[in-house]
Design an enzyme around this catalytic site. Structure first.
Site, short mmCIF file in Angstrom:
data_model
loop_
_atom_site.label_atom_id
_atom_site.label_comp_id
_atom_site.label_asym_id
_atom_site.label_seq_id
_atom_site.Cartn_x
_atom_site.Cartn_y
_atom_site.Cartn_z
N ASP A 177 4.03 -4.99 -7.44
CA ASP A 177 3.45 -3.75 -6.91
C ASP A 177 4.01 -2.51 -7.61
O ASP A 177 3.51 -1.42 -7.41
CB ASP A 177 3.68 -3.64 -5.39
CG ASP A 177 5.15 -3.81 -5.02
OD1 ASP A 177 5.72 -4.86 -5.35
OD2 ASP A 177 5.73 -2.88 -4.43
N GLY A 226 0.83 -1.21 0.00
CA GLY A 226 0.00 0.00 0.00
C GLY A 226 0.86 1.25 0.00
O GLY A 226 2.07 1.19 0.15
N ASP A 257 9.07 5.98 7.51
CA ASP A 257 8.70 7.30 8.05
C ASP A 257 7.74 8.05 7.14
O ASP A 257 7.33 9.17 7.45
CB ASP A 257 9.97 8.14 8.29
CG ASP A 257 10.77 8.36 7.01
OD1 ASP A 257 10.32 7.90 5.93
OD2 ASP A 257 11.84 8.99 7.08
N GLY A 258 7.41 7.45 6.00
CA GLY A 258 6.46 8.09 5.10
C GLY A 258 7.06 9.25 4.31
O GLY A 258 6.35 9.94 3.58
N ARG A 287 3.99 6.03 1.74
CA ARG A 287 4.53 7.39 1.80
C ARG A 287 3.98 8.22 0.65
O ARG A 287 4.67 9.06 0.07
CB ARG A 287 6.05 7.36 1.73
CG ARG A 287 6.55 6.55 0.57
CD ARG A 287 7.98 6.85 0.31
NE ARG A 287 8.47 5.95 -0.74
CZ ARG A 287 9.57 6.15 -1.41
NH1 ARG A 287 10.28 7.22 -1.17
NH2 ARG A 287 9.96 5.30 -2.32
P1 AMP Z 1 9.02 0.61 -3.27
O1 AMP Z 1 9.88 -0.59 -3.31
O2 AMP Z 1 9.76 1.90 -3.11
O3 AMP Z 1 8.04 0.66 -4.37
O4 AMP Z 1 8.19 0.50 -1.90
C1 AMP Z 1 7.62 -0.69 -1.44
C2 AMP Z 1 6.68 -0.40 -0.29
O5 AMP Z 1 7.36 0.28 0.76
C3 AMP Z 1 5.51 0.48 -0.65
O6 AMP Z 1 4.38 0.01 0.03
C4 AMP Z 1 5.94 1.84 -0.18
O7 AMP Z 1 4.83 2.66 0.11
C5 AMP Z 1 6.71 1.50 1.08
N1 AMP Z 1 7.69 2.52 1.43
C6 AMP Z 1 8.83 2.84 0.78
N2 AMP Z 1 9.48 3.84 1.39
C7 AMP Z 1 8.75 4.18 2.49
C8 AMP Z 1 8.91 5.14 3.54
N3 AMP Z 1 9.95 5.98 3.59
N4 AMP Z 1 7.95 5.19 4.47
C9 AMP Z 1 6.89 4.38 4.44
N5 AMP Z 1 6.69 3.46 3.48
C10 AMP Z 1 7.61 3.34 2.51
MG MG Z 2 6.56 0.83 -5.23
#
Ligand code: AMP
Ligand code: MG
Length: 487
Positions: A248, A86, A121-122, A89
């Site tokens: 995703d 989901g 940390d979002g 951030r």
């Molecule tokens: P990504 O691999 O960057 O597409 O991220 C995979 C998952 O990690 C997704 O659900 C993102 O929303 C979550 N995510 C990545 N970075 C952060 C962050 N700094 N804070 C919160 N959720 C994160």
């Molecule tokens: Mg992603």
């Protein structure tokens, strides 16, 4: 009024999302506003640049008509299923309909914690935000489907990764943020009602032609396959390596999305991997079609009950479509690379001719972009430039004989052919060393290299003397070997 929202995703059932506003930041600062994109979207760029506009782009003020939410999804990460991911951030502010009639999501990325943040940390830091800005806009200029970047703002707050970094928020624009993983989320929960709602939503929004088909959900799968195949072969054509092709991170609309540790390759090597987290080379350059195939099989699985009430019938139909993916890749790949070699028609050994050029480049460590670009000059027999791209020019000469014989069988003037080739072989790509240099300067407060790089990347097909430096491969000490998500 800055945005005129019409939020169709927010109208889907509650279990599709979590409603919450972005988390306000300390001190918004405008880094970049994409005025051309704003115009294309029918937005008032001047209004976006005002303090009030800036407050919206930073997440400090929710624009009127927005219905902010975090989307829920699941996904296969490096082959392993994670039942709930989901937007951890990111916040979808809402959707707007551009003057062209196209509908776009307006999303803030780096907008604070959500129920899906897990340990994160979002937030996002300035480097990765500008990286996505640069690469997505470069991709767009290369005419490859992609999410876009409307704005980048700093937050006046620090984010803490390996070190403290300035925080930032990207305003991302997408045909939608529905992912293959969105379908997987509902399949994993056995929520067939939601799957049907989601599939109907995606058909209505992205693939309305599927409605007229005898089996709309099979037609949906077919259409998604088509766009994914087209997308990935175009990545291959410009040497792009996405780096994290988890389900995703695969848009259902077939746009390049989630620019993390992605990179454009310099020296041609099909096994190239930049991502620091891709230890096995799962997402290596040449492996991307196989991964897309695998990802599409995950999507097919989620659609089975919708394709036919009889499980066997549905499985047979979906399997046949998935089994045909490699063939569709082959076909689409040949189309892209024929154009790169300047071929108009198809002949049975074109795959061999393409492989021959690539093989010669691989053997001699030729720069992918410059090798193809230099080939455009060789159409009329001026070989100096392309030969200079090969550390062993004889490797080129040996191949070129077949190429010339092949060109001779097509009627097209050398000048016209060269011009067409220059529209299929960019001169300027976002080279890693240039991107890194621009980001490093930006983090230190100097945005001039970032601006100049953006200017150069906006005209990838032209060779202008003032941007010549952007065509140079890295010097040995400039070579970037690894890229990071920076999350
Ligand atoms: P990504 O691999 O960057 O597409 O991220 C995979 C998952 O990690 C997704 O659900 C993102 O929303 C979550 N995510 C990545 N970075 C952060 C962050 N700094 N804070 C919160 N959720 C994160
Ligand atoms: Mg992603």
């Amino acid at each position: 009024m800055t945005f005129t929202f019409d939020n169709s995703y927010a109208r889907l059932p509650e279990r599709f999302h979590a409603r919450l506003p972005p988390v306000a930041v300390k001190q918004p600062g405008l880094v970049k506003l994409n005025a051309a994109l704003a115009h294309q979207l029918g937005l008032d760029a001047a209004a976006l640049g005002t303090p009030q506009g800036l407050a919206m782009l930073a997440g400090n003020q929710v624009p009127e008509g927005a219905d902010p939410l975090a989307m829920v999804y699941a996904g296969h990460q490096f082959g392993h299923f994670v039942p709930q991911l989901g937007d951890g951030r990111a916040i979808l502010l809402g959707e707007i309909v551009a003057p062209s009639g196209e509908r776009f999501d307006i999303q803030l990325k780096g907008s604070g914690r959500t129920p899906f943040s897990r340990a994160g940390d979002g937030r996002a830091s300035l480097g990765p935000v500008l990286r996505e800005y640069i690469l997505s806009e470069a991709m767009h200029a290369l005419a490859i489907p992609t999410t876009r970047s409307l704005a980048a703002v700093t937050t006046g707050e620090m984010v803490y990764r390996e070190r403290a970094l300035p925080g930032a928020v990207l305003t991302r624009v997408a045909q939608s943020h529905v992912r293959i993983g969105t379908f997987e989320y509902f399949l994993a929960r056995g929520d067939s009602d939601a799957l049907a709602r989601l599939a109907d939503y995606v058909i209505a929004r992205h693939y309305p032609d599927a409605l007229a088909a005898e089996r709309p959900y099979l037609a949906l799968l077919d259409a998604v396959v088509e766009r994914q195949v087209e997308l990935v072969v175009h990545w291959l054509g410009v040497g792009f390596i996405h780096g994290v092709m988890n389900t995703d991170n695969m848009s259902i609309a077939g746009e390049t999305i989630d620019y993390g540790p992605c990179a454009f390759m310099d020296t041609y090597d099909p096994a190239t991997v930049y991502s620091s987290i891709d230890h096995g080379g799962r997402y290596a350059y040449a492996n991307q079609p196989h991964i897309a195939h695998w990802n599409l099989a995950r999507l097919a699985q989620t659609l089975l009950p919708l394709i036919d009430a009889d499980t066997d019938t549905a499985a047979k139909m979906a399997q046949a479509m998935i089994d045909a993916v490699p063939e569709r890749f082959e076909h689409a790949y040949l189309k892209v690379f024929r154009a790169k070699l300047g071929l108009l028609e198809s002949e049975t050994d074109d795959a061999g001719l393409i492989a021959g050029f690539l093989g010669a480049m691989a053997k001699t460590g030729t720069d992918f972009t410059n090798g193809f670009r230099a080939l455009c000059d060789a159409v009329d027999g001026s070989d100096e430039r392309v030969r200079a791209e090969f550390s062993d020019p004889a490797a080129f000469d040996a191949w070129a004989a077949d190429w010339r014989a092949r060109l001779a069988r097509e009627r097209l003037s050398p000048a016209k052919r060269a011009a067409r080739m220059r529209g299929a072989n960019p001169a300027i790509i976002p080279r890693n060393h240039r991107v890194e240099a621009a980001l490093e300067a930006a983090v230190e407060g100097d945005f001039a290299p970032f601006e100049r790089l953006l200017e150069a990347l906006a005209h990838p097909w032209e060779e202008r003397p003032e941007y010549a430096a952007f065509t140079h491969p890295p010097q040995p000490h400039e070579v970037v070997r690894q890229t990071f998500c920076g999350t």
